[in-house]
Scaffold this motif. Sequence first.
Motif, PDB file in Angstrom:
ATOM      1  N   MET A  51     -10.460  -1.173   7.927  1.00  5.18           N
ATOM      2  CA  MET A  51     -10.433   0.078   7.204  1.00  5.18           C
ATOM      3  C   MET A  51      -9.225   0.099   6.272  1.00  5.18           C
ATOM      4  N   VAL A  52      -9.320   0.915   5.208  1.00  6.65           N
ATOM      5  CA  VAL A  52      -8.189   1.175   4.323  1.00  6.65           C
ATOM      6  C   VAL A  52      -7.967   2.687   4.302  1.00  6.65           C
ATOM      7  N   ILE A  53      -6.721   3.082   4.056  1.00  7.64           N
ATOM      8  CA  ILE A  53      -6.407   4.519   4.108  1.00  7.64           C
ATOM      9  C   ILE A  53      -6.048   5.077   2.742  1.00  7.64           C
ATOM     10  N   SER A  54      -6.178   4.235   1.703  1.00  6.02           N
ATOM     11  CA  SER A  54      -5.949   4.727   0.346  1.00  6.02           C
ATOM     12  C   SER A  54      -6.788   3.889  -0.608  1.00  6.02           C
ATOM     13  N   PRO A  55      -7.209   4.468  -1.747  1.00  8.70           N
ATOM     14  CA  PRO A  55      -8.046   3.713  -2.684  1.00  8.70           C
ATOM     15  C   PRO A  55      -7.380   2.444  -3.213  1.00  8.70           C
ATOM     16  N   GLY A  56      -6.069   2.492  -3.380  1.00  7.93           N
ATOM     17  CA  GLY A  56      -5.375   1.337  -3.935  1.00  7.93           C
ATOM     18  C   GLY A  56      -5.080   0.241  -2.938  1.00  7.93           C
ATOM     19  N   GLU A  57      -5.292   0.500  -1.657  1.00  8.96           N
ATOM     20  CA  GLU A  57      -4.940  -0.496  -0.651  1.00  8.96           C
ATOM     21  C   GLU A  57      -5.817  -1.734  -0.743  1.00  8.96           C
ATOM     22  N   VAL A  59      -6.631  -3.294  -3.357  1.00 10.72           N
ATOM     23  CA  VAL A  59      -5.997  -4.229  -4.294  1.00 10.72           C
ATOM     24  C   VAL A  59      -4.901  -5.015  -3.580  1.00 10.72           C
ATOM     25  N   THR A  60      -4.107  -4.321  -2.766  1.00 11.49           N
ATOM     26  CA  THR A  60      -3.060  -4.999  -1.994  1.00 11.49           C
ATOM     27  C   THR A  60      -3.644  -6.027  -1.048  1.00 11.49           C
ATOM     28  N   VAL A  61      -4.757  -5.678  -0.414  1.00 14.52           N
ATOM     29  CA  VAL A  61      -5.404  -6.593   0.524  1.00 14.52           C
ATOM     30  C   VAL A  61      -5.912  -7.836  -0.199  1.00 14.52           C
ATOM     31  N   TYR A  62      -6.556  -7.641  -1.351  1.00 14.67           N
ATOM     32  CA  TYR A  62      -7.073  -8.786  -2.094  1.00 14.67           C
ATOM     33  C   TYR A  62      -5.946  -9.674  -2.607  1.00 14.67           C
ATOM     34  N   PHE A  63      -4.830  -9.055  -3.007  1.00 12.26           N
ATOM     35  CA  PHE A  63      -3.679  -9.862  -3.413  1.00 12.26           C
ATOM     36  C   PHE A  63      -3.127 -10.649  -2.224  1.00 12.26           C
ATOM     37  N   SER A  64      -3.112 -10.042  -1.042  1.00 18.70           N
ATOM     38  CA  SER A  64      -2.628 -10.734   0.151  1.00 18.70           C
ATOM     39  C   SER A  64      -3.520 -11.923   0.491  1.00 18.70           C
ATOM     40  N   ARG A 141      -6.401  -1.439  10.251  1.00 17.87           N
ATOM     41  CA  ARG A 141      -6.128  -1.461   8.809  1.00 17.87           C
ATOM     42  C   ARG A 141      -6.197  -2.893   8.301  1.00 17.87           C
ATOM     43  N   ALA A 142      -6.785  -3.072   7.131  1.00 18.10           N
ATOM     44  CA  ALA A 142      -6.953  -4.403   6.568  1.00 18.10           C
ATOM     45  C   ALA A 142      -5.599  -5.074   6.323  1.00 18.10           C
ATOM     46  N   GLU A 143      -4.636  -4.313   5.800  1.00 17.37           N
ATOM     47  CA  GLU A 143      -3.325  -4.885   5.511  1.00 17.37           C
ATOM     48  C   GLU A 143      -2.640  -5.387   6.772  1.00 17.37           C
ATOM     49  N   ASN A 144      -2.729  -4.611   7.857  1.00 15.56           N
ATOM     50  CA  ASN A 144      -2.110  -5.019   9.117  1.00 15.56           C
ATOM     51  C   ASN A 144      -2.812  -6.227   9.729  1.00 15.56           C
ATOM     52  N   TYR A 145      -4.121  -6.305   9.556  1.00 16.83           N
ATOM     53  CA  TYR A 145      -4.865  -7.443  10.107  1.00 16.83           C
ATOM     54  C   TYR A 145      -4.409  -8.754   9.470  1.00 16.83           C
ATOM     55  N   PHE A 146      -4.288  -8.776   8.149  1.00 13.67           N
ATOM     56  CA  PHE A 146      -3.897 -10.020   7.478  1.00 13.67           C
ATOM     57  C   PHE A 146      -2.425 -10.344   7.726  1.00 13.67           C
ATOM     58  N   SER A 147      -1.612  -9.334   7.922  1.00 10.40           N
ATOM     59  CA  SER A 147      -0.232  -9.582   8.302  1.00 10.40           C
ATOM     60  C   SER A 147      -0.171 -10.222   9.690  1.00 10.40           C
ATOM     61  N   PHE A 148      -0.981  -9.714  10.613  1.00 10.93           N
ATOM     62  CA  PHE A 148      -1.057 -10.289  11.961  1.00 10.93           C
ATOM     63  C   PHE A 148      -1.591 -11.713  11.915  1.00 10.93           C
ATOM     64  N   LEU A 149      -2.595 -11.947  11.063  1.00  6.19           N
ATOM     65  CA  LEU A 149      -3.172 -13.282  10.927  1.00  6.19           C
ATOM     66  C   LEU A 149      -2.129 -14.296  10.461  1.00  6.19           C
ATOM     67  N   SER A 150      -1.384 -13.951   9.425  1.00  3.57           N
ATOM     68  CA  SER A 150      -0.371 -14.876   8.923  1.00  3.57           C
ATOM     69  C   SER A 150       0.762 -15.073   9.925  1.00  3.57           C
ATOM     70  N   THR A 151       1.095 -14.030  10.687  1.00  7.05           N
ATOM     71  CA  THR A 151       2.154 -14.137  11.697  1.00  7.05           C
ATOM     72  C   THR A 151       1.776 -15.116  12.804  1.00  7.05           C
ATOM     73  N   ILE A 152       0.485 -15.197  13.114  1.00  8.52           N
ATOM     74  CA  ILE A 152       0.029 -16.114  14.153  1.00  8.52           C
ATOM     75  C   ILE A 152      -0.117 -17.534  13.615  1.00  8.52           C
ATOM     76  N   CYS A 153      -0.731 -17.692  12.447  1.00  9.94           N
ATOM     77  CA  CYS A 153      -1.131 -19.016  11.974  1.00  9.94           C
ATOM     78  C   CYS A 153       0.002 -19.800  11.309  1.00  9.94           C
ATOM     79  N   LEU A 154       0.787 -19.161  10.455  1.00  8.74           N
ATOM     80  CA  LEU A 154       1.811 -19.894   9.714  1.00  8.74           C
ATOM     81  C   LEU A 154       2.873 -20.534  10.615  1.00  8.74           C
TER      82      LEU A 154
END
Length: 242
Positions: A51-57, A59-64, A141-154
Amino acid sequence: MTFIDHLSELRRRIIYILIVFVILLMACFGFVSHIFDYLVSPLHEAGYQLMVISPGEVVTVYFSVGGIVATGLTLPFALYQIWLFVRPGLTPLERRYTVRLLPVTLALFVAGVCFAWFIVFPRVLHFLLYLSAKQFTVNLRAENYFSFLSTICLPFGFIFELPVVVVFLTRIGLVTPRFLSRIRRYAYLVIVVIGVLISPPELISHLSVTLPMVLLYEISIGLSKLVERRKARQSVQQEFAK
């Protein structure tokens, strides 16, 4: 070269890396929806949606997403540029040694990330989702999911660099196989603690994380022995050459 010349050369290499990164980032935007679907597939298999909580989020997710993929694709070129920067200061032997080491460094990093993505991340994600769903309504939240993903994998990409680091330190004389063998019990303790902290609390998950790290440590000891023997052989040859 003067100090200013070195800085200019370093700036030029960094600019090249940034240009390639931007080009790859733009290329990733053309496939960002496919990349996104692949990276969230473990979540969809568990029956959850982001989920996203703002319309602009979005864009942040796709950039991530694009940034993560573009960074991985830029890594080989970045290593090559670093090699070109340090090459003038190396001896012919060190150049040959570094050229052999760079592909191994890249391959081990990729292997570590793949191991985390295919083995560690699904287990950790499913366990945390199961634990959360017992007491809470789970909205991710999509942003938190990808942050968690990178924290585990990298981090696993860097953990898998251990053999290369040990070989390099042995080569310059800061580490010996005898020292690595002497601290083996402490290294195992650290590995077990790391494995317990980043994996779900069940035996199979613990073993799937700790055993590869133990194997990497033992491989590092073996490679350190080989490097030390080669150094000793080269020293003897140099003595006879004199």
